[in-house]
Design a protein around this motif. Structure first.
Motif, PDB file in Angstrom:
ATOM      1  N   ASN A 325      47.437 -31.652 123.651  1.00  0.00           N
ATOM      2  CA  ASN A 325      47.650 -32.455 121.890  1.00  0.00           C
ATOM      3  C   ASN A 325      48.795 -33.566 121.769  1.00  0.00           C
ATOM      4  OD1 ASN A 325      45.897 -30.018 121.949  1.00  0.00           O
ATOM      5  ND2 ASN A 325      46.814 -29.720 119.544  1.00  0.00           N
ATOM      6  N   ALA A 326      49.344 -33.728 122.343  1.00  0.00           N
ATOM      7  CA  ALA A 326      50.489 -35.045 121.932  1.00  0.00           C
ATOM      8  C   ALA A 326      50.972 -35.662 123.367  1.00  0.00           C
ATOM      9  CB  ALA A 326      51.878 -34.257 121.489  1.00  0.00           C
ATOM     10  N   GLY A 327      50.457 -35.217 124.452  1.00  0.00           N
ATOM     11  CA  GLY A 327      49.964 -36.028 125.439  1.00  0.00           C
ATOM     12  C   GLY A 327      49.134 -37.085 126.259  1.00  0.00           C
ATOM     13  N   PRO A 328      48.148 -36.772 125.564  1.00  0.00           N
ATOM     14  CA  PRO A 328      46.990 -37.786 126.249  1.00  0.00           C
ATOM     15  C   PRO A 328      46.795 -38.654 125.243  1.00  0.00           C
ATOM     16  CG  PRO A 328      45.956 -35.610 125.148  1.00  0.00           C
ATOM     17  CD  PRO A 328      47.929 -35.051 124.787  1.00  0.00           C
ATOM     18  N   LEU A 329      47.601 -39.656 125.529  1.00  0.00           N
ATOM     19  CA  LEU A 329      47.749 -40.918 124.905  1.00  0.00           C
ATOM     20  C   LEU A 329      46.922 -41.669 125.997  1.00  0.00           C
ATOM     21  CD1 LEU A 329      50.448 -40.714 122.340  1.00  0.00           C
ATOM     22  CD2 LEU A 329      48.376 -40.331 121.898  1.00  0.00           C
ATOM     23  N   VAL A 330      47.359 -41.559 127.077  1.00  0.00           N
ATOM     24  CA  VAL A 330      47.705 -42.753 128.310  1.00  0.00           C
ATOM     25  C   VAL A 330      45.562 -42.949 129.129  1.00  0.00           C
ATOM     26  CG1 VAL A 330      48.534 -43.421 130.774  1.00  0.00           C
ATOM     27  CG2 VAL A 330      49.364 -41.483 129.286  1.00  0.00           C
ATOM     28  N   THR A 331      45.543 -41.787 130.085  1.00  0.00           N
ATOM     29  CA  THR A 331      43.986 -41.660 130.196  1.00  0.00           C
ATOM     30  C   THR A 331      42.929 -42.126 128.978  1.00  0.00           C
ATOM     31  OG1 THR A 331      43.857 -40.183 130.590  1.00  0.00           O
ATOM     32  CG2 THR A 331      44.735 -41.380 132.170  1.00  0.00           C
ATOM     33  N   PRO A 332      41.406 -42.830 129.393  1.00  0.00           N
ATOM     34  CA  PRO A 332      40.544 -43.127 128.378  1.00  0.00           C
ATOM     35  C   PRO A 332      40.155 -41.175 127.914  1.00  0.00           C
ATOM     36  CG  PRO A 332      40.554 -45.133 129.855  1.00  0.00           C
ATOM     37  CD  PRO A 332      41.634 -43.862 130.723  1.00  0.00           C
ATOM     38  N   TRP A 333      39.914 -40.787 129.039  1.00  0.00           N
ATOM     39  CA  TRP A 333      38.855 -39.843 129.031  1.00  0.00           C
ATOM     40  C   TRP A 333      40.123 -38.606 128.844  1.00  0.00           C
ATOM     41  CZ3 TRP A 333      40.112 -42.280 133.323  1.00  0.00           C
ATOM     42  CH2 TRP A 333      40.998 -41.845 134.505  1.00  0.00           C
ATOM     43  N   ALA A 334      41.260 -39.183 128.330  1.00  0.00           N
ATOM     44  CA  ALA A 334      42.229 -37.741 127.651  1.00  0.00           C
ATOM     45  C   ALA A 334      41.880 -36.886 126.969  1.00  0.00           C
ATOM     46  CB  ALA A 334      43.524 -38.342 127.740  1.00  0.00           C
ATOM     47  N   SER A 335      41.093 -37.294 125.439  1.00  0.00           N
ATOM     48  CA  SER A 335      40.344 -36.624 125.349  1.00  0.00           C
ATOM     49  C   SER A 335      39.623 -36.693 124.218  1.00  0.00           C
ATOM     50  CB  SER A 335      41.430 -36.195 124.161  1.00  0.00           C
ATOM     51  OG  SER A 335      41.488 -37.347 123.061  1.00  0.00           O
ATOM     52  N   LEU A 336      38.306 -36.180 124.446  1.00  0.00           N
ATOM     53  CA  LEU A 336      37.340 -36.352 123.499  1.00  0.00           C
ATOM     54  C   LEU A 336      37.166 -37.550 121.891  1.00  0.00           C
ATOM     55  CD1 LEU A 336      33.906 -36.355 123.386  1.00  0.00           C
ATOM     56  CD2 LEU A 336      34.198 -34.363 122.248  1.00  0.00           C
ATOM     57  N   ALA A 337      38.708 -37.578 121.872  1.00  0.00           N
ATOM     58  CA  ALA A 337      38.442 -37.804 121.016  1.00  0.00           C
ATOM     59  C   ALA A 337      38.338 -40.001 120.639  1.00  0.00           C
ATOM     60  CB  ALA A 337      39.745 -37.940 119.462  1.00  0.00           C
TER      61      ALA A 337
END
Length: 380
Positions: A325-337
């Motif tokens: 939840n808090a980690g997907p801030l790096v790659t564009p595809w890390a989260s759908l949001a």
């Protein structure tokens, strides 16, 4: 996403037909998935119709008035709005519906849109630790946490969630402190043509927010709110009730993902991951780190589904949630949001390059995940 979802459904169906995914396991996967997917549909309809009624625009404009002409005050109120929207209406709602409102607010105020845009997407991810309904991963984890509803979830992850949110705000301020100085002229609150529709939608949202927290099955109040709003729009603005209100692509993607991960789990391929749980306190850090890396490699939802079977306690499951939840801030595809957020920027004519996003995210994500994990380790 629809194409990927279709491929996943086809792969899952093939696994079911060939026996790789036993029928009993497929039935168990369905029993677990349907309340979550039903909630996603309902809360998406609620958010879309509330936006159609002008609720988000009015709230954002009122926040601009409350800021009293100070850019820093406007940014802090944007932080508050992003956190509340993410906590109660999910991170995707923040990315899809709040982003254009915040950009419009920044444009009218004559301030740089970049700090407000990045604040929206980062908090859409990191603030999604706050409540079970904030993120699909939280809803999936809730039935394995051995806690009582939202209160139990908050008792376990409340402090780490607050810490992750505070750390995010701190990093954002350090990055944009110069741009957040100065003053602006507040714009008037926009006029809403159908006041009756606006009041009904606002009342339903105000009633829904506490129900999402206190009721053990969040899909129930979400569905009731969606039905109430649909009935209201059917009477007052039927042209707004379109086929596209339902997130069909997301449903296909998530449904196919459930099937494929169920097949992978049934095949035993994930058994080696169980070794992450063999090292006591270190396993908390291992799951948080693995969750963050997995989210940035393959997206947070499959990352969670692949790693979740290896968790052996509510603490390791909570650590995994911190990572995805808090980690997907790096790659564009890390989260759908994040992808939805960037599409809103493109539609609005705002440039925010992926190179810059990756660079600042690579610096911020480890610090935010570490701060939340440290809090979890200390409180558990």
């Amino acid at each position: 996403m629809a194409w990927i979802g279709g491929a996943l459904v086809l792969a899952g169906a093939t696994a079911l037909v060939t026996g790789v995914l036993p029928a009993a396991d497929a039935a168990a996967t369905f029993d677990r998935a349907w309340p979550v997917l039903l909630f996603v549909v309902a809360i998406t309809v609620v958010a879309q119709l509330a936006a159609e009624a002008g609720v988000f625009e009015v709230v954002a404009a009122r926040l601009g008035v409350l800021a009293r002409g100070r850019v820093f005050g406007l940014w802090l109120l944007t932080v508050l709005l992003a956190v509340v929207c993410t906590a109660f209406l999910s991170l995707d709602t923040t990315a899809v519906l709040l982003t254009p409102v915040v950009l419009a607010l920044a444009r009218v105020a004559g301030v740089a849109p970049a700090p407000f845009a990045l604040t929206t997407v980062w908090l859409a991810n990191t603030a999604s630790l706050l409540l079970p309904v904030s993120n699909l991963t939280n809803l999936l984890a809730l039935d394995r946490m051995n806690v009582r509803g939202a209160a139990g979830f908050v008792s376990l992850l409340g402090l780490p969630a607050v810490c992750a949110t505070a750390a995010t705000v701190g990093v954002l301020w350090l990055l944009h402190r110069r741009e957040l100085r100065g003053r602006f002229r507040a714009s008037p609150v926009p006029y809403v043509g159908d006041q009756t529709l606006f009041r009904i939608c606002s009342s339903i949202l105000l009633l829904l927010i506490p129900l999402l927290v206190v009721m053990p099955a969040p899909w129930v109040p979400a569905c009731l709110a969606a039905l109430a709003l649909t009935a209201t729009f059917a009477l007052r603005r039927p042209e707004a009730l379109q086929f596209g209100l339902i997130p069909w692509s997301l449903l296909l993607f998530a449904g196919g993902l459930f099937l494929v991960v169920g097949a992978v789990e049934a095949s035993g391929l994930l058994d080696p991951i169980g070794r992450l749980s063999e090292h006591g306190t270190a396993s908390v850090w291992a799951f948080a780190g693995a969750g963050a890396v997995g989210a940035n490699l393959v997206n947070n939802l499959p990352g969670f589904l692949l790693l979740e079977p290896a968790t052996t306690s509510p603490i390791t499951l909570a650590a995994l949630l911190i990572g995805v939840n808090a980690g997907p801030l790096v790659t564009p595809w890390a989260s759908l949001a994040t992808l939805l957020w960037h599409q809103r920027l493109v539609d609005d004519g705002v440039e925010f390059g992926w190179r810059r996003y990756v660079f600042v995210g690579a610096v911020a994500a480890p610090a935010i995940v570490a701060a939340a994990t440290l809090t979890l380790s200390a409180t558990s």
